[in-house]
Design a protein around this motif. Structure first.
Motif, PDB file in Angstrom:
ATOM      1  N   SER A  55       0.791  -1.232   0.000  1.00 18.34           N
ATOM      2  CA  SER A  55       0.000   0.000   0.000  1.00 18.34           C
ATOM      3  C   SER A  55       0.826   1.288   0.000  1.00 18.34           C
ATOM      4  O   SER A  55       0.283   2.346  -0.288  1.00 18.34           O
ATOM      5  N   ASN A  56       2.083   1.247   0.316  1.00 22.99           N
ATOM      6  CA  ASN A  56       2.956   2.428   0.156  1.00 22.99           C
ATOM      7  C   ASN A  56       4.424   2.046   0.354  1.00 22.99           C
ATOM      8  O   ASN A  56       4.725   0.897   0.732  1.00 22.99           O
ATOM      9  N   GLY A  57       5.297   3.004   0.103  1.00 19.37           N
ATOM     10  CA  GLY A  57       6.735   2.722   0.186  1.00 19.37           C
ATOM     11  C   GLY A  57       7.206   2.498   1.614  1.00 19.37           C
ATOM     12  O   GLY A  57       8.139   1.728   1.859  1.00 19.37           O
ATOM     13  N   ALA A  60       6.471  -0.942   2.485  1.00 17.32           N
ATOM     14  CA  ALA A  60       7.381  -1.823   1.728  1.00 17.32           C
ATOM     15  C   ALA A  60       8.645  -2.038   2.556  1.00 17.32           C
ATOM     16  O   ALA A  60       9.144  -3.165   2.699  1.00 17.32           O
ATOM     17  N   ASN A  61       9.149  -0.931   3.146  1.00 17.23           N
ATOM     18  CA  ASN A  61      10.337  -1.033   3.999  1.00 17.23           C
ATOM     19  C   ASN A  61      10.058  -1.861   5.252  1.00 17.23           C
ATOM     20  O   ASN A  61      10.846  -2.729   5.640  1.00 17.23           O
ATOM     21  N   LEU A  62       8.924  -1.588   5.896  1.00 19.25           N
ATOM     22  CA  LEU A  62       8.570  -2.300   7.134  1.00 19.25           C
ATOM     23  C   LEU A  62       8.378  -3.797   6.861  1.00 19.25           C
ATOM     24  O   LEU A  62       8.873  -4.649   7.615  1.00 19.25           O
ATOM     25  N   LEU A  85      21.256  10.832   4.936  1.00 17.10           N
ATOM     26  CA  LEU A  85      20.284  11.643   4.201  1.00 17.10           C
ATOM     27  C   LEU A  85      19.248  10.675   3.654  1.00 17.10           C
ATOM     28  O   LEU A  85      19.489   9.981   2.658  1.00 17.10           O
ATOM     29  N   THR A  86      18.109  10.593   4.302  1.00 15.35           N
ATOM     30  CA  THR A  86      17.070   9.658   3.847  1.00 15.35           C
ATOM     31  C   THR A  86      15.730  10.067   4.432  1.00 15.35           C
ATOM     32  O   THR A  86      15.618  11.079   5.130  1.00 15.35           O
ATOM     33  N   TRP A  87      14.729   9.257   4.126  1.00 19.76           N
ATOM     34  CA  TRP A  87      13.378   9.504   4.625  1.00 19.76           C
ATOM     35  C   TRP A  87      13.196   8.727   5.934  1.00 19.76           C
ATOM     36  O   TRP A  87      13.712   7.615   6.069  1.00 19.76           O
ATOM     37  N   GLU A 156      18.236  -2.190  -0.823  1.00 19.26           N
ATOM     38  CA  GLU A 156      18.129  -0.840  -1.404  1.00 19.26           C
ATOM     39  C   GLU A 156      16.736  -0.256  -1.182  1.00 19.26           C
ATOM     40  O   GLU A 156      15.744  -0.890  -1.563  1.00 19.26           O
ATOM     41  N   ASP A 157      16.694   0.937  -0.614  1.00 20.48           N
ATOM     42  CA  ASP A 157      15.472   1.735  -0.625  1.00 20.48           C
ATOM     43  C   ASP A 157      15.553   2.553  -1.911  1.00 20.48           C
ATOM     44  O   ASP A 157      16.302   3.536  -1.992  1.00 20.48           O
ATOM     45  N   ASN A 158      14.783   2.101  -2.912  1.00 22.92           N
ATOM     46  CA  ASN A 158      14.861   2.740  -4.228  1.00 22.92           C
ATOM     47  C   ASN A 158      13.643   3.627  -4.485  1.00 22.92           C
ATOM     48  O   ASN A 158      13.256   3.863  -5.628  1.00 22.92           O
ATOM     49  N   CYS A 159      13.037   4.101  -3.389  1.00 22.84           N
ATOM     50  CA  CYS A 159      11.797   4.881  -3.497  1.00 22.84           C
ATOM     51  C   CYS A 159      11.984   6.175  -4.293  1.00 22.84           C
ATOM     52  O   CYS A 159      11.011   6.750  -4.763  1.00 22.84           O
ATOM     53  N   GLU A 160      13.242   6.643  -4.431  1.00 24.00           N
ATOM     54  CA  GLU A 160      13.475   7.913  -5.133  1.00 24.00           C
ATOM     55  C   GLU A 160      14.232   7.704  -6.434  1.00 24.00           C
ATOM     56  O   GLU A 160      14.732   8.667  -7.008  1.00 24.00           O
ATOM     57  N   ALA A 161      14.373   6.466  -6.893  1.00 22.00           N
ATOM     58  CA  ALA A 161      15.336   6.258  -7.989  1.00 22.00           C
ATOM     59  C   ALA A 161      14.852   5.310  -9.073  1.00 22.00           C
ATOM     60  O   ALA A 161      15.673   4.712  -9.771  1.00 22.00           O
ATOM     61  N   PHE A 180      10.230   0.319  -3.404  1.00 24.56           N
ATOM     62  CA  PHE A 180       9.832   1.409  -4.298  1.00 24.56           C
ATOM     63  C   PHE A 180       8.610   2.112  -3.704  1.00 24.56           C
ATOM     64  O   PHE A 180       7.815   1.467  -3.008  1.00 24.56           O
ATOM     65  N   SER A 181       8.472   3.398  -4.006  1.00 28.53           N
ATOM     66  CA  SER A 181       7.266   4.143  -3.608  1.00 28.53           C
ATOM     67  C   SER A 181       6.559   4.642  -4.849  1.00 28.53           C
ATOM     68  O   SER A 181       7.199   5.151  -5.782  1.00 28.53           O
ATOM     69  N   PHE A 182       5.237   4.526  -4.833  1.00 24.85           N
ATOM     70  CA  PHE A 182       4.420   5.068  -5.929  1.00 24.85           C
ATOM     71  C   PHE A 182       3.511   6.168  -5.410  1.00 24.85           C
ATOM     72  O   PHE A 182       2.393   6.339  -5.876  1.00 24.85           O
ATOM     73  N   PHE A 183       3.991   6.891  -4.391  1.00 27.09           N
ATOM     74  CA  PHE A 183       3.208   8.027  -3.894  1.00 27.09           C
ATOM     75  C   PHE A 183       3.227   9.131  -4.944  1.00 27.09           C
ATOM     76  O   PHE A 183       4.187   9.267  -5.719  1.00 27.09           O
ATOM     77  N   VAL A 184       2.173   9.916  -4.953  1.00 30.15           N
ATOM     78  CA  VAL A 184       2.069  11.081  -5.837  1.00 30.15           C
ATOM     79  C   VAL A 184       3.389  11.870  -5.803  1.00 30.15           C
ATOM     80  O   VAL A 184       3.931  12.103  -4.724  1.00 30.15           O
ATOM     81  N   GLY A 185       3.873  12.247  -6.959  1.00 33.49           N
ATOM     82  CA  GLY A 185       5.112  13.024  -7.012  1.00 33.49           C
ATOM     83  C   GLY A 185       6.335  12.149  -7.211  1.00 33.49           C
ATOM     84  O   GLY A 185       7.391  12.641  -7.601  1.00 33.49           O
ATOM     85  N   HIS A 186       6.204  10.853  -6.917  1.00 31.16           N
ATOM     86  CA  HIS A 186       7.308   9.936  -7.236  1.00 31.16           C
ATOM     87  C   HIS A 186       7.248   9.631  -8.736  1.00 31.16           C
ATOM     88  O   HIS A 186       6.323  10.039  -9.431  1.00 31.16           O
ATOM     89  N   HIS A 187       8.250   8.887  -9.219  1.00 35.95           N
ATOM     90  CA  HIS A 187       8.368   8.703 -10.664  1.00 35.95           C
ATOM     91  C   HIS A 187       7.086   8.139 -11.267  1.00 35.95           C
ATOM     92  O   HIS A 187       6.636   8.555 -12.324  1.00 35.95           O
TER      93      HIS A 187
HETATM   94  C1  LIG Z   1      13.760   7.168   0.437  1.00 33.50           C
HETATM   95  C2  LIG Z   1      12.305   6.988   0.768  1.00 33.50           C
HETATM   96  N1  LIG Z   1      11.914   5.876   1.406  1.00 33.50           N
HETATM   97  C3  LIG Z   1      10.622   5.653   1.707  1.00 33.50           C
HETATM   98  C4  LIG Z   1       9.644   6.570   1.373  1.00 33.50           C
HETATM   99  C5  LIG Z   1       8.221   6.298   1.774  1.00 33.50           C
HETATM  100  O1  LIG Z   1       7.365   6.122   0.689  1.00 33.50           O
HETATM  101  P1  LIG Z   1       5.785   6.380   0.854  1.00 33.50           P
HETATM  102  O2  LIG Z   1       5.585   7.860   0.846  1.00 33.50           O
HETATM  103  O3  LIG Z   1       5.191   5.703  -0.331  1.00 33.50           O
HETATM  104  O4  LIG Z   1       5.360   5.770   2.132  1.00 33.50           O
HETATM  105  C6  LIG Z   1      10.002   7.755   0.722  1.00 33.50           C
HETATM  106  C7  LIG Z   1       8.969   8.741   0.399  1.00 33.50           C
HETATM  107  O5  LIG Z   1       9.176   9.809  -0.098  1.00 33.50           O
HETATM  108  C8  LIG Z   1      11.367   7.972   0.405  1.00 33.50           C
HETATM  109  O6  LIG Z   1      11.772   9.091  -0.204  1.00 33.50           O
END
Ligand SMILES: Cc1ncc(COP(=O)(O)O)c(C=O)c1O
Length: 387
Positions: A55-57, A60-62, A85-87, A156-161, A180-187
């Motif tokens: 359901s979100n990025g 995905a990590n969790l 430098l990360t989320w 790899e957290d590839n949510c931005e790449a 990967f993240s498919f939130f609005v504003g992502h690729h």
């Molecule tokens: C590096 C990184 N990891 C994880 C996330 C989380 O993704 P989501 O917003 O889909 O939960 C983001 C969101 O911007 C991100 O930049």
């Protein structure tokens, strides 16, 4: 106003019309065939054996960390390297599941962990949960080799790449698993959505189990049978047997449908982001007020957002004011230095210096790189970058 997020979807109007029609005519909207098709298409496009849609990025990590703990690959108290430098939700699952994050500084010219920086910490690590920051990477093949040499599990957290590549390989394909993240504003946007990719069959099976309550319903019949036989489960209880720690991280058919439409634009989206980034970098090249990026080692830079790291706090103030006065929405670089965030200070006791992440925190900002930027908007942004 040049907003951070310009649109919900690539080809917004057509996508919204098709989505409305889908919702009107589709009976079942909980996870089903659209999601499965999106997983298959995504895995093929990314060049991974398996993809698990969630359901979100963040989850995905969790989910990935939960499964690695379930499998015993990671154990309570293990030290796991992360990018300074990360989320936050790259780091939070580690803390939530009893692991110890070790924030590693990034290199100034890539804003990503370099082999040199990893080398200082690698001997104590069980895993490295690397973020491919802003669509960039440092020397990923060398980072992988370093992890291999030290028995460190690379994730790899590839949510931005999405779509970036180095040494002929897409980012997200250097590790045991990538998110990967498919939130609005992502690729690629499915409004909310995320993916875990891996080539490992056992890991895949566990991801599918732990995505949905811990049951086996989304496995193939032969995998279900094997589990049921091993656990001596009778037919009556089979559908309500829960094999390992899990939660409910499922996406919906609505997200799956959007994913199937948006993935058709993968090349268009990646090419536009890469072309914009090349123009931004060129515009910034002669500007001595800011630190320059060096990403010549990369084949494709599918940039997420454009960072500007100024040489002094005074210059940062000046540039932030100029961008805002020109109607450009800006923000801190991702979450800044993650070790300065209250949640990190609350749960992680350590005091190592991370000068580059700190510099990005105090002297940096970013603006959005959206595939739909107009020529006028690109000119405004380039003028601002060139000073
Ligand atoms: C590096 C990184 N990891 C994880 C996330 C989380 O993704 P989501 O917003 O889909 O939960 C983001 C969101 O911007 C991100 O930049």
């Amino acid at each position: 106003m040049i907003k951070l997020i310009k649109s919900t979807f690539h080809h917004e109007a057509q996508t919204r019309r098709a989505l409305a029609d889908f919702i009107l005519h589709q009976d079942l909207l909980s996870m089903n065939g659209q999601c499965r098709r999106f997983e298959e298409t995504f895995a093929a496009r990314q060049g991974r054996r398996h993809a698990v849609f969630v359901s979100n990025g963040s989850v995905a990590n969790l989910l990935l960390i939960q499964v690695l703990v379930n499998q015993g690959v990671l154990r309570r108290g293990d030290r796991v390297g992360v990018s300074a430098l990360t989320w936050p939700t790259n780091v939070m699952p580690l803390i939530q599941l009893g692991l110890e994050p070790v924030a590693i500084d990034c290199a100034l010219d890539t804003l990503n962990i370099s082999p040199q920086n990893l080398g200082r910490h690698v001997s104590g690590l069980r895993a490295l949960f690397l973020t491919n920051v802003l669509g960039f990477c440092d020397d990923l093949p060398a980072l992988r080799a370093l992890c291999d040499d030290h028995g460190v599990v690379l994730l790899e957290d590839n949510c931005e790449a999405l779509g970036s590549s180095v040494a002929g390989t897409l980012l997200g394909n250097f590790s045991l698993a990538s998110t990967f993240s498919f939130f609005v504003g992502h690729h690629l946007s499915t409004i909310e959505g995320g993916m875990v990719c891996t080539d490992d069959d056992d890991l895949y099976e566990q991801l599918v189990i732990s995505r949905a309550h811990g049951w086996d319903r989304n496995l193939t019949p032969d995998r279900q049978q094997r589990l049921r036989t091993e656990a001596a489960v009778d037919d009556f209880h089979a559908k309500y047997t829960f094999y390992d720690l899990a939660s409910n991280f499922r996406p919906t058919e609505i997200n799956g449908f959007i994913g199937n439409r948006q993935i058709q634009y993968w090349d268009e989206i990646v090419d536009a982001r890469a072309a914009h980034f090349a123009r931004f970098q060129q515009a910034m090249a002669g500007n001595r007020d800011v630190h320059q990026l060096d990403l010549n080692h990369m084949d494709t830079v599918s940039n997420f957002a454009m960072p500007v790291i100024c040489r002094t706090p005074e210059l940062a103030e000046k540039y932030r004011a100029e961008f805002e006065a020109a109607g450009v929405e800006i923000r801190p670089v991702i979450a800044g230095d993650i070790t300065r965030q209250p949640f990190y200070r609350r749960y992680v006791a350590e005091s190592t210096e991370r000068p580059v992440a700190r510099l990005a925190h105090t002297n940096g900002f970013y603006f959005g790189n959206n595939p739909d930027l107009t020529e006028d908007e690109l000119t405004t942004l380039c003028d601002l970058l060139g000073n």
